[in-house]
Design an enzyme around this catalytic site. Structure first.
Site, PDB file in Angstrom:
ATOM      1  N   GLU A   1       0.868  -1.184   0.000  1.00  0.00           N
ATOM      2  CA  GLU A   1       0.000   0.000   0.000  1.00  0.00           C
ATOM      3  C   GLU A   1       0.897   1.223   0.000  1.00  0.00           C
ATOM      4  OE1 GLU A   1      -2.620   0.705   3.299  1.00  0.00           O
ATOM      5  OE2 GLU A   1      -3.282  -1.364   3.279  1.00  0.00           O
TER       6      GLU A   1
ATOM      7  N   ASP B   1      -5.937   8.938  10.562  1.00  0.00           N
ATOM      8  CA  ASP B   1      -4.595   8.539  10.968  1.00  0.00           C
ATOM      9  C   ASP B   1      -4.207   9.069  12.340  1.00  0.00           C
ATOM     10  OD1 ASP B   1      -3.572   6.905   8.834  1.00  0.00           O
ATOM     11  OD2 ASP B   1      -3.732   8.694   7.574  1.00  0.00           O
TER      12      ASP B   1
END
EC number: 4.2.1.20
Lengths: 270, 405
Positions: free
Chosen positions: A48, A59
C-alpha cells in the site's frame, strides 16, 4: 495487476497475506521506493503506497508525522504514481491508500488511467464509501482496478452488504473503532467483524478476501489476525521503524526488514 | 429555494465523505434529529432554553449614528447580546439537547475563536455532560481568555499541535476522537459545514436569527430590508440569517468572507471568492487548496473565520447566484470595528466586524437602502488582538496611530 493474484498465491499456500504500508515521499520519494522494495524483498505480499494528505482524519500521530514530513519535502501526486510504478515493477501487487480530495483534484478518471498505466492495482479509500463514490466506481470498473472500501465494527448489516458488494481485490476491515496506530493488544472487535463480512460475502456468492488493519505491530499479533483473516495489514509499525531511525538510512532499512520478516513469519504461523 | 434535492446535498455540494466507522452514527443522528424536529416537546424545550437561558430573541437595533456615517439605514441583529456572547449558543443548545435525547454522556467540539468551544462548554455544564474541546495550539494563544472560560466551565481544552494548528486541525482531531468514542460521545459541530446532517442541522438550530430578524424588521420598518449580510467562515451565523430570506426574491443576500491581507496574497480565508471545488471535512464545497488537492492554510485576523472551507449550502447559494460572497480585508474589518465602537458604543467580535465593513461598502453602493447586519458576536474575546492592532496598550502609540488614520 489486481491484488487477487496475491491472494491466489497465499491461499494456495494456506496462509494469510501480509500487506505493508508506507506513505510515498517518506522520508523522500527515492527513500520510500527503496523502503517499499525492501518490504517486498523481506516478505510483503501486497504493498500500500500512501498518498500524503494535509488533513488525514483516520490517521494517528505516527502516520500523521510521516505524511507531514513527506508534504514538507514537497511530494506531489505524480510522485505517488512514480512510487507505485517502481514498486509494481517488482511484480508485487501495489495499491494506493488515499483520502479523497487529492484524487478528485487530480481528476478521477485521469487518476484511474495513470494508476493503471503505472501498473497499480487499485485504491483504498478511507473517507470514500461506495454510496459516495459512483465516479470512482465507474472509473475503476472501466480499467479493472481494485476498489477497496472499508468496513467497521459499527457498520450496519445493510451497509456491510452494500460495501462488500462494491469491493474488488479485497475488503478492508478496520479492526478497532479508532485511528491508525500500533496497539498493545489485538482487537476483540475484528474477529466478529470478519465473521460477519464472511457470511455476507458467502450470501453474495463471493470468495473475496478480507484484510484486517489498524493496530497490528508484531509477528505474534499478525499470527492472531491471520488465524481468521485473509490479509494482515500493517502501517504505523513500518512507519515507526523509519521515524525511529531518525534519518539513518541503513538503520531504518534494517529495522524495516526485521519487522517485515517478523510479520511474514506471523502470517505463516497461524 | 435552499436547493436541497437529495438529502444532504445542495446542488453539486454537500454529501458525506467520511470514514465508514462514523456513517452508522451519522445515519442515527440524522434520524434522531428529524424525529426531534417533529416532536413538539423537543421544540418546546429548545425554545424554552433559548428564551429563559440564552436571552433569545436578540434585539434588532437601529444603529442610527452608524447609519448617518454610512449613508444607509443599518439594522443590527444583536446576537452579541446572547448568553456566551454570540449566535453559537443557539446551535449548541440544540445539539446538546439532541445528545441527551440520544443518551450520550460526553460532548466534544472543535473551536477556532473559542466562541463555539465556550458555547459547547456552557451547554455541557447546563445539561450535565462531560466536555472536551479541541483547539488549534495557535488559537489557544490568540484566544487565551476563551481557554480560561472553557476551563472554568468544567471543559477540558486540548491544544492541537498538528498541521497548521488552527481550526481545521482542531476538526481533524475531534473527528479522530469521535471515531474512537462514538458510542457515548456526541460531536457538537460548530458550523454549518461537515458531513450530512451537520450543515442542515446547524442551519435549523441557527435559523431563529433570520426568522426573528425578518419579523422584527417588518414590525419596525413595515417592510423587508433591501439587503441582509453576515460574515462567513464556516457560515453558521450567515445561514442562520439567510434562510428566512431565501424566498424573498427582492432581498439581496451578501456574505462577507475573510480577505485577510488581500485575496491577491496567499494570506486570506476567502474560500468562495478564491477557492476551488473540493472535499474537506466530509463535504464537497469550495476549498482553499493547491494543485495537488492539499488544503492551503488560511489566514484571517479573526480566528473564527480562519477556515479553508465553507458550508456547502453557501457554496450552492454562491453558485446559483442567490447569494453573493465578497471579501473584507483585516484592515477593513478593524476599521469597521472601531467605527461601530465609536458611533454606537458597541464592541463587536472581529468576525462580525467583517459584516459591518461589508455593510459600509453596500451603503456606498446603494445610499439610502436598508441593510440588516447580523452582529454575530461581541468583541471582549478579541481585546488582545484589538489592543495590538490599534496600539491601545500604549497611550503615545494610540495617538500616533489615530493621527495616521
Amino acid at each position: 495487476m489486481s491484488t487477487a493474484k496475491a491472494f491466489a498465491a497465499t491461499r494456495a499456500e494456506g496462509r494469510a497475506a501480509l500487506v505493508g504500508y508506507l506513505p510515498a515521499g517518506f522520508p523522500t520519494v527515492e527513500g520510500s521506493i527503496e523502503a517499499l522494495k525492501a518490504m517486498v524483498d523481506a516478505g510483503c505480499d501486497i504493498i500500500e503506497v500512501g498518498l500524503p494528505y494535509s488533513d488525514p482524519v483516520m490517521d494517528g500521530p505516527t502516520i500523521q508525522a510521516a505524511a507531514h514530513q513527506a508534504l514538507e519535502g514537497g511530494v506531489h501526486t505524480t510522485d505517488v504514481l512514480r512510487t507505485v510504478e517502481a514498486v509494481a515493477a517488482t511484480g508485487t501487487p501495489t495499491v494506493v491508500m488515499t483520502y479523497w480530495n487529492p484524487i478528485e483534484r487530480y481528476g478521477v478518471d485521469r487518476f484511474a488511467a495513470d494508476l493503471a498505466s503505472a501498473g497499480g492495482a487499485g485504491l483504498i479509500t478511507p473517507d470514500l464509501t461506495p454510496d459516495s463514490g459512483p465516479e470512482w466506481i465507474a472509473a475503476a470498473d472501466a480499467r479493472d482496478l481494485d476498489k477497496i472500501f472499508l468496513i467497521a465494527p459499527s457498520s450496519t448489516d445493510e451497509r456491510l452488504a452494500m460495501t462488500t458488494a462494491a469491493c474488488r481485490g479485497f475488503v478492508y476491515a478496520t479492526a478497532v473503532m479508532g485511528v491508525t496506530g500500533a496497539r498493545a493488544s489485538t482487537s476483540e472487535l475484528a474477529g466478529p467483524l470478519v465473521a460477519r463480512a464472511r457470511r455476507t460475502l458467502e450470501e453474495q456468492g463471493s470468495d473475496l478476501a478480507i484484510g484486517v488493519g489498524l493496530g497490528v505491530s508484531n509477528g505474534q499479533q499478525a499470527a492472531e489476525v491471520a488465524s481468521y483473516a485473509d490479509a494482515v495489514i500493517v502501517g504505523s509499525a513500518f512507519v515507526r521503524t523509519l521515524l525511529d531511525a531518525q534519518g539513518d538510512r541503513a538503520v531504518g532499512l534494517a529495522a524495516l526488514r526485521a519487522l517485515t520478516e517478523d510479520l511474514a513469519g506471523g502470517v505463516r504461523r497461524a | 429555494m435552499s436547493g436541497t434535492t437529495i438529502e444532504g446535498s445542495y446542488g453539486e455540494f454537500g454529501g458525506r465523505f467520511m470514514p465508514e466507522a462514523l456513517i452508522a452514527e451519522l445515519d442515527r443522528l440524522t434520524a434522531v434529529w428529524h424525529e426531534a424536529m417533529a416532536d413538539a416537546d423537543f421544540i418546546g424545550e429548545f425554545d424554552r432554553m433559548l428564551r429563559e437561558y440564552a436571552g433569545v430573541p436578540s434585539l434588532l437595533y437601529d444603529a442610527t449614528r452608524l447609519s448617518e456615517v454610512a449613508g444607509a439605514r443599518i439594522l443590527l441583529k444583536r446576537e452579541d447580546l446572547n448568553h456566551t456572547g454570540a449566535h453559537k449558543i443557539r446551535n449548541v443548545l440544540g445539539q446538546a439537547l439532541l445528545a441527551k435525547r440520544m443518551g450520550k454522556t460526553r460532548m466534544i467540539a472543535e473551536t477556532g475563536a473559542g466562541q463555539h468551544g465556550v458555547a459547547t462548554a456552557t451547554a455541557a455544564a447546563y445539561l450535565g455532560l462531560d466536555c472536551v474541546v479541541y483547539m488549534g495550539e495557535l488559537d489557544t494563544k490568540r484566544q487565551a481568555l476563551n481557554v480560561a472560560r472553557m476551563r472554568l466551565l468544567g471543559a477540558e481544552v486540548r491544544a492541537v499541535a498538528s498541521g497548521s494548528r488552527t481550526l481545521k486541525d482542531a476538526i481533524n482531531e475531534a473527528i479522530r476522537d469521535w471515531v474512537a468514542s462514538v458510542e457515548h460521545t456526541a460531536y457538537c459541530f460548530g458550523t454549518a459545514a461537515g458531513p450530512h446532517p451537520f450543515p442542515a442541522m446547524v442551519r435549523d438550530f441557527c435559523r431563529g436569527i433570520g426568522d426573528e430578524a425578518r419579523a422584527q424588521c417588518l414590525e419596525r420598518t413595515g417592510t423587508l430590508p433591501d439587503v441582509v449580510t453576515a460574515c462567513v467562515g464556516g457560515g453558521s451565523n450567515a445561514i442562520g440569517l439567510f434562510t428566512a430570506f431565501l424566498d424573498d426574491a427582492d432581498v439581496r443576500i451578501v456574505g462577507f468572507e475573510a480577505g485577510g491581507e488581500g485575496v491577491d496574497t496567499p494570506r486570506h480565508a476567502a474560500t468562495i471568492t478564491a477557492g476551488e471545488v473540493g472535499v474537506l471535512h466530509g463535504a464537497r464545497t469550495y476549498v482553499l487548496q493547491d494543485a495537488d488537492g492539499q488544503t492551503i492554510e488560511s489566514h484571517s485576523i479573526s480566528a473564527g473565520l480562519d477556515y479553508p472551507g465553507v458550508g456547502p449550502e453557501h457554496a450552492h447559494l454562491a453558485k446559483t447566484g442567490r447569494a453573493e460572497y465578497r471579501p473584507i480585508t483585516d484592515t477593513e474589518a478593524m476599521d469597521a470595528l472601531a467605527l461601530l465602537a465609536r458611533t454606537e458604543g458597541i464592541i463587536c467580535a472581529i468576525e462580525s466586524a467583517h459584516a459591518v465593513a461589508g455593510a459600509l461598502k453596500l451603503a456606498k453602493e446603494a445610499p439610502g437602502s436598508t441593510i440588516l447586519v447580523n452582529l454575530s458576536g461581541r468583541g471582549d474575546k478579541d481585546m488582545e488582538t484589538t489592543t495590538t492592532w490599534f496600539g491601545l496598550g500604549d497611550p503615545a502609540e494610540t495617538i500616533s496611530s489615530e493621527a495616521a488614520r
